[in-house]
Design an enzyme around this catalytic site. Structure first.
Site, PDB file in Angstrom:
ATOM      1  N   ASP A  91     -25.772  40.470   4.440  1.00  0.00           N
ATOM      2  CA  ASP A  91     -26.358  39.632   4.819  1.00  0.00           C
ATOM      3  C   ASP A  91     -27.217  38.824   3.655  1.00  0.00           C
ATOM      4  O   ASP A  91     -27.220  39.217   2.579  1.00  0.00           O
ATOM      5  CB  ASP A  91     -27.455  40.016   5.718  1.00  0.00           C
ATOM      6  CG  ASP A  91     -28.292  41.159   5.159  1.00  0.00           C
ATOM      7  OD1 ASP A  91     -27.960  41.934   4.521  1.00  0.00           O
ATOM      8  OD2 ASP A  91     -29.713  41.083   5.554  1.00  0.00           O
ATOM      9  N   GLU A 149     -29.420  43.912   6.060  1.00  0.00           N
ATOM     10  CA  GLU A 149     -30.167  44.794   5.247  1.00  0.00           C
ATOM     11  C   GLU A 149     -31.708  44.330   5.124  1.00  0.00           C
ATOM     12  O   GLU A 149     -32.452  45.015   4.756  1.00  0.00           O
ATOM     13  CB  GLU A 149     -29.551  45.074   3.651  1.00  0.00           C
ATOM     14  CG  GLU A 149     -30.200  46.145   3.061  1.00  0.00           C
ATOM     15  CD  GLU A 149     -31.310  45.870   2.265  1.00  0.00           C
ATOM     16  OE1 GLU A 149     -32.534  46.398   2.176  1.00  0.00           O
ATOM     17  OE2 GLU A 149     -31.478  44.572   1.877  1.00  0.00           O
ATOM     18  N   GLU A 150     -31.667  42.967   4.855  1.00  0.00           N
ATOM     19  CA  GLU A 150     -32.911  42.133   4.703  1.00  0.00           C
ATOM     20  C   GLU A 150     -33.890  42.434   5.756  1.00  0.00           C
ATOM     21  O   GLU A 150     -34.927  41.757   5.654  1.00  0.00           O
ATOM     22  CB  GLU A 150     -32.797  40.949   4.027  1.00  0.00           C
ATOM     23  CG  GLU A 150     -31.898  40.764   3.056  1.00  0.00           C
ATOM     24  CD  GLU A 150     -32.673  40.802   1.994  1.00  0.00           C
ATOM     25  OE1 GLU A 150     -33.869  41.538   1.972  1.00  0.00           O
ATOM     26  OE2 GLU A 150     -31.834  40.808   0.605  1.00  0.00           O
TER      27      GLU A 150
HETATM   28 ZN   LIG Z   1     -33.058  41.873  -0.879  1.00  0.00          ZN
HETATM   29 ZN   LIG Z   2     -30.475  43.516  -1.535  1.00  0.00          ZN
END
Ligand SMILES: [Zn+2]
Ligand SMILES: [Zn+2]
Length: 403
Positions: A91, A149-150
């Site tokens: 992402d 992930e963010e």
């Molecule tokens: Zn990041």
């Molecule tokens: Zn990252």
């Protein structure tokens, strides 16, 4: 588990590097294509489509739509053995890119400013190489392309969807392109690598009034300011000085006019720590500090406190395997850097809680080419030479672990 691996002097080692170096133009092409079409957490549809199309082209079995946009590719050597998972996140961030490069983001206000475009390209390169070298390892390699992930985090829902089962994963590895380390180096360490991430949002509820008549009010700004200061004492006075921790108030909003006492003040912040013994500790202390100060001033509060990611903790045995592989990949012994801990967080931690593994940093900064901006900066870019090094790390780890 750790055995002697082919050094670059050996024919096998040199051949492997030669073949991976030959992949470099494709790695760059894939990375740039992904960079031009960045997508936010859980909306990585074009990205997933691109990955799936490549895997299909190469005849690699894979499952799509896991935890919305995640993909798992399975590369079976056809021989019995261990199962190693490789994780890549995919992402981007809500940042307007400021780089004037030919491959700059075409999606307004969205940018691959963390390097996950590179992670996806490296994982694709690894899949391509392994699918064509099934004779060089035993067991099975699973490549996990993870969304979000963010935040809010795609690792946990992927695990819940069963990506570590059928066949059961024995260990997991992953990497992050890292502009805090120069190109040609690798950050590898055992134990805690990245911090736990917790978040709080607090509203102080006072009583507004005239700026000249404070005695008729409960000044939320005065109360909140004391809280900001007092929160700092949690790390300074309550945490063992040998442990590292951070409490940051990153947001503070209150008041509308110079002569009006604000009835509410809002703040939000983040807490970071490595040592899992502090799980639950900060939640308790942050509330105690807020409650105590509010009480002493006759204010009340509204607090939301939640834990986003646990700390990233590497398994000693797998980290040792990765370190040995890293030694063979870098040009000099000083190229493997154990002093690479960061208070940044990562949801790779959920995978590492589920199975033993190692997350490591792939040095990607090259100040001579102006490629040294920090992660999440609108001008970050990295030296793409690192992409091939990432593939080589993964492939050699597979050959070591799955043998
Ligand atoms: Zn990041
Ligand atoms: Zn990252």
């Amino acid at each position: 588990m750790v055995s002697t691996f082919p050094t670059l002097n050996s024919t096998a080692g040199a051949q492997l590097r030669f073949e991976i170096r030959a992949l470099q133009p494709q790695l760059v092409e894939w990375r740039r294509r992904l960079h031009q079409r960045p997508e936010l957490s859980f909306t990585e549809h074009l990205t997933a489509e691109f990955i799936s199309q490549k895997l299909q082209e190469w005849g690699i079995k894979h499952q799509i739509g896991i935890a919305k946009t995640g993909i798992v590719a399975t590369i079976d050597s056809g021989k019995p053995g261990l199962v190693l998972a490789i994780r890549a996140d995919m992402d981007a961030l809500p940042i307007q890119e400021e780089n004037q490069v030919s491959y700059r983001s075409k999606h307004d206000g969205i940018m691959h400013a963390c390097g996950h475009d590179g992670h996806t390209a490296i994982a694709l390169g690894t899949a391509y190489y392994l699918a064509n070298h099934r004779q060089d390892f035993n067991g099975i390699v699973k490549i996990i392309f993870q969304p979000a992930e963010e935040g809010p985090g795609g690792a946990k829902p992927m695990i819940e969807a069963g990506v570590l089962k059928n066949p059961d994963v024995d260990a997991i590895i992953g990497l992050h392109l890292w502009n805090n380390l120069p190109l040609g180096t690798l950050g590898v360490r055992s134990g805690p690598l990245m911090a736990a991430v917790e978040i709080f949002e607090c509203t102080i509820l006072g009583k507004g009034g005239h700026g000249a008549m404070p005695h008729q009010t409960v000044d939320s700004i005065v109360v909140a300011a004391q809280i900001v200061n007092a929160l700092q004492t949690i790390v300074a006075r309550n945490v063992d000085p040998i442990d590292s921790a951070v409490v940051t108030v990153g947001e503070f909003h209150a008041g509308k006019a110079h002569n009006v006492i604000a009835d509410t003040a809002k703040m939000s912040g983040t807490v970071r720590y490595f040592n899992p013994v502090y799980q639950g500790f900060f939640r308790k202390r942050v509330e105690q500090v807020i409650a105590g100060i509010c009480q002493s001033h006759g204010a009340s509060y509204d607090l939301n406190y939640y834990s986003l990611y646990p700390p990233v903790i590497n398994d000693a045995k797998i980290a040792e395997l990765v370190r040995k592989v890293a030694d063979s990949v870098v040009e000099t012994p000083a190229g493997v850097v154990p002093e690479c801990q960061t208070m940044g967080g990562e949801d790779m931690s959920f995978f590492l809680q589920a199975v033993p593994g190692c997350y490591f940093f792939l040095g990607s900064a090259n100040p001579a080419k102006n490629l040294a901006y920090p992660h999440h900066h609108p001008r970050i870019d990295f030296d793409e030479t690192a992409l091939g090094m990432g593939v080589e790390m993964f492939v050699r780890c597979v050959e070591q672990f799955c043998n």
